[in-house]
Scaffold this motif. Structure first.
Motif, PDB file in Angstrom:
ATOM      1  N   GLY A 142      -4.122   4.465  46.387  1.00  0.00           N
ATOM      2  CA  GLY A 142      -4.998   3.318  46.613  1.00  0.00           C
ATOM      3  C   GLY A 142      -4.229   2.025  46.796  1.00  0.00           C
ATOM      4  N   LEU A 143      -3.192   1.825  46.000  1.00  0.00           N
ATOM      5  CA  LEU A 143      -2.369   0.624  46.151  1.00  0.00           C
ATOM      6  C   LEU A 143      -1.638   0.620  47.487  1.00  0.00           C
ATOM      7  CD1 LEU A 143      -0.976   0.322  42.516  1.00  0.00           C
ATOM      8  CD2 LEU A 143      -2.710  -1.129  43.599  1.00  0.00           C
ATOM      9  N   ALA A 160      -2.133   9.541  40.774  1.00  0.00           N
ATOM     10  CA  ALA A 160      -2.058   9.794  42.214  1.00  0.00           C
ATOM     11  C   ALA A 160      -3.060   8.924  42.968  1.00  0.00           C
ATOM     12  CB  ALA A 160      -2.311  11.274  42.500  1.00  0.00           C
ATOM     13  N   GLN A 161      -4.291   8.803  42.449  1.00  0.00           N
ATOM     14  CA  GLN A 161      -5.302   7.934  43.071  1.00  0.00           C
ATOM     15  C   GLN A 161      -4.841   6.489  43.076  1.00  0.00           C
ATOM     16  OE1 GLN A 161      -8.891   8.493  40.821  1.00  0.00           O
ATOM     17  NE2 GLN A 161      -9.621  10.160  42.115  1.00  0.00           N
ATOM     18  N   ASP A 170      -2.727   2.078  50.198  1.00  0.00           N
ATOM     19  CA  ASP A 170      -3.760   1.818  51.197  1.00  0.00           C
ATOM     20  C   ASP A 170      -4.119   0.331  51.253  1.00  0.00           C
ATOM     21  OD1 ASP A 170      -3.765   4.536  51.700  1.00  0.00           O
ATOM     22  OD2 ASP A 170      -5.660   4.911  50.644  1.00  0.00           O
ATOM     23  N   LEU A 171      -4.197  -0.320  50.102  1.00  0.00           N
ATOM     24  CA  LEU A 171      -4.501  -1.756  50.077  1.00  0.00           C
ATOM     25  C   LEU A 171      -3.403  -2.553  50.787  1.00  0.00           C
ATOM     26  CD1 LEU A 171      -5.867  -2.419  46.462  1.00  0.00           C
ATOM     27  CD2 LEU A 171      -7.172  -2.282  48.595  1.00  0.00           C
ATOM     28  N   ASP A 172      -2.166  -2.204  50.507  1.00  0.00           N
ATOM     29  CA  ASP A 172      -1.046  -2.911  51.139  1.00  0.00           C
ATOM     30  C   ASP A 172      -1.040  -2.709  52.653  1.00  0.00           C
ATOM     31  OD1 ASP A 172      -0.117  -4.030  48.811  1.00  0.00           O
ATOM     32  OD2 ASP A 172       1.449  -2.528  48.478  1.00  0.00           O
ATOM     33  N   ALA A 173      -1.526  -1.575  53.113  1.00  0.00           N
ATOM     34  CA  ALA A 173      -1.501  -1.271  54.544  1.00  0.00           C
ATOM     35  C   ALA A 173      -2.602  -1.991  55.330  1.00  0.00           C
ATOM     36  CB  ALA A 173      -1.634   0.245  54.748  1.00  0.00           C
ATOM     37  N   GLN A 174      -3.564  -2.575  54.647  1.00  0.00           N
ATOM     38  CA  GLN A 174      -4.700  -3.191  55.341  1.00  0.00           C
ATOM     39  C   GLN A 174      -4.400  -4.560  55.938  1.00  0.00           C
ATOM     40  OE1 GLN A 174      -8.494  -3.026  53.471  1.00  0.00           O
ATOM     41  NE2 GLN A 174      -8.059  -1.065  52.503  1.00  0.00           N
ATOM     42  N   ARG A 175      -3.363  -5.208  55.486  1.00  0.00           N
ATOM     43  CA  ARG A 175      -3.009  -6.539  55.982  1.00  0.00           C
ATOM     44  C   ARG A 175      -1.514  -6.570  56.290  1.00  0.00           C
ATOM     45  NH1 ARG A 175      -7.862  -6.885  55.846  1.00  0.00           N
ATOM     46  NH2 ARG A 175      -9.160  -8.588  55.158  1.00  0.00           N
ATOM     47  N   GLU A 176      -1.085  -7.632  56.924  1.00  0.00           N
ATOM     48  CA  GLU A 176       0.335  -7.771  57.251  1.00  0.00           C
ATOM     49  C   GLU A 176       1.177  -8.120  56.032  1.00  0.00           C
ATOM     50  OE1 GLU A 176       0.877 -10.404  60.559  1.00  0.00           O
ATOM     51  OE2 GLU A 176      -0.581  -9.325  61.780  1.00  0.00           O
TER      52      GLU A 176
END
Length: 132
Positions: A42-43, A37-38, A45-51
């Motif tokens: 987390g993956l 789940a983490q 969230d990482l994808d959401a940080q940039r376009e």
């Protein structure tokens, strides 16, 4: 694999050790639902940080994104899992100049434990008097 290579950047490492470390993270996720789940969160969230997706970022940008996640449960779990596999890899040992463990060869004492020829000899000084 991209998260592992961004977390442990070594320009001389081929893909193999990073892939094996990533496989170890995935294997752990398969046996630990909380870790899975983490990892998934987390993956995302990482994808959401940039376009663009994290996997499409260049190494420098990926490293900066991970530094922003430092201390997060996601990154801590990945680092804790991947570090052991990555630096226990004999291919990595060769790349780093580590000869491997010595216990099966009788230890380091009789095998040149002090052969660090790239370090200068230390200057050893003795005081004439021992303080009281």
């Amino acid at each position: 694999m991209n998260v592992v290579s961004a977390a442990f950047p070594h320009s001389t490492f081929p893909r193999g050790p990073y892939e094996r470390a990533a496989d170890a993270v995935i294997a752990q996720a398969g046996t630990d639902p909380r870790f899975l789940a983490q990892l998934l969160q987390g993956l995302t969230d990482l994808d959401a940080q940039r376009e663009v997706r994290f996997s499409e970022l260049d190494a420098e940008t990926a490293g900066a994104v991970l530094r922003g996640a430092d201390g997060s449960p996601f990154l801590t779990s990945i680092v804790d899992s991947a570090i052991v596999t990555l630096y226990s890899d004999p291919e990595v040992w060769d790349l780093l100049g580590y000869e491997g463990p010595s216990y099966d060869k009788g230890g380091y004492v009789d095998r040149g434990f002090d052969d660090l020829d790239w370090l200068p000899d230390p200057k050893i000084e003795f005081e004439d008097e021992v303080p009281a």
